[in-house]
Write an enzyme that holds these catalytic residues in place. Structure first.
Site, short mmCIF file in Angstrom:
data_model
loop_
_atom_site.label_atom_id
_atom_site.label_comp_id
_atom_site.label_asym_id
_atom_site.label_seq_id
_atom_site.Cartn_x
_atom_site.Cartn_y
_atom_site.Cartn_z
N CYS A 36 46.38 -44.10 -9.58
CA CYS A 36 46.10 -43.58 -8.27
C CYS A 36 47.10 -42.69 -8.27
O CYS A 36 47.16 -42.50 -7.11
CB CYS A 36 45.99 -45.28 -7.23
SG CYS A 36 44.73 -46.27 -8.05
N ASP A 38 50.11 -43.26 -7.60
CA ASP A 38 51.51 -44.45 -6.49
C ASP A 38 51.74 -45.69 -7.20
O ASP A 38 50.73 -46.30 -7.32
CB ASP A 38 51.88 -44.12 -4.96
CG ASP A 38 51.89 -42.41 -4.95
OD1 ASP A 38 53.05 -42.02 -5.07
OD2 ASP A 38 50.69 -42.54 -3.97
N CYS A 63 54.77 -39.87 -6.42
CA CYS A 63 55.76 -38.79 -5.56
C CYS A 63 56.73 -39.13 -5.02
O CYS A 63 57.75 -40.26 -5.09
CB CYS A 63 54.87 -38.06 -4.25
SG CYS A 63 54.18 -38.94 -2.95
N CYS A 107 52.61 -44.05 1.89
CA CYS A 107 54.29 -44.30 0.52
C CYS A 107 54.86 -45.64 0.97
O CYS A 107 55.57 -46.08 0.20
CB CYS A 107 54.41 -43.17 0.10
SG CYS A 107 53.90 -42.14 -0.93
#
Length: 211
Positions: A36, A38, A63, A107
């Protein structure tokens, strides 16, 4: 065009704190999926008398926001008790970083969930869970969603490696659609045992591979 990340986000991305892995941690949690984009793993060492997090590290795949939020959350959690660390929210982490782009807010949620999963892992292993949920097939299935299928980068539930789950009188039997001599069979079994054996009312876990 203004760069979307704050200076603090960039600092924690370029110079992440507490990055790495603790060998034989007291608790660990894994959230997300490499497929996916992350994924965060969090490792804890906890003082058994004070329940203070004495050491914490993370591994991240993703990221800049993923790495930065995991870094800041480990900084925020170190030195806190488990109860204090549980209360760290994704909003607090985002604010501590000076903000994140809206599309990257997930995140910080992922990093917080990784921390909470590691804390719960510790609490379950040490009999500290106050709300004891009776183990059912669905409970086991939820745990197995955190066991990755290395061949696909997704969990073994979504990739349908798990063909059957049986829960009966303190024991769990899990059938895996993979030969026992497959190169990843041993790693998958070890991960399954780690996720399921800590359940408070389970005494035996059997992982059965196809022949």
């Amino acid at each position: 065009m203004k760069f979307p990340y704050s200076e603090k986000v960039l600092d924690h991305f370029k110079n992440p704190r507490n990055v790495g892995k603790i060998e034989k941690p007291d608790g660990k949690g894994l959230e997300g999926s490499a497929a996916c984009g992350d994924m965060v793993a969090v490792y804890l060492n906890v003082n058994p008398e004070t329940l203070v997090i004495e050491d914490i590290k993370f591994e991240s795949y993703g990221c800049a926001s993923n790495i930065a939020t995991a870094s800041i959350i480990t900084e925020m959690a170190k030195g806190k008790t488990l109860e204090e660390a549980k209360n760290i929210s994704w909003k607090q982490a985002t604010e501590e970083l000076g903000g994140l782009p809206t599309v990257k807010a997930h995140c910080s949620v992922l990093a917080v969930e990784g921390l909470r999963a590691a804390i719960r892992d510790y609490e379950e292993k040490h009999g500290l869970v106050s709300e004891k949920e009776t183990t059912t097939e669905e409970v086991v299935r939820r745990r197995l969603k955190h066991v990755m299928n290395p061949m696909a980068g997704l969990d073994i539930i979504r990739t349908e490696l798990v063909t059957k789950i049986e829960v009966k009188e303190g024991s769990v039997r899990i059938l895996i659609d993979l030969p026992s001599d497959h190169q990843f069979a041993s790693a998958i079994k070890e991960d399954i045992l780690e996720k399921v054996e800590s359940l408070w009312d389970i005494e035996e876990v059997e992982v059965v591979f196809t022949e």
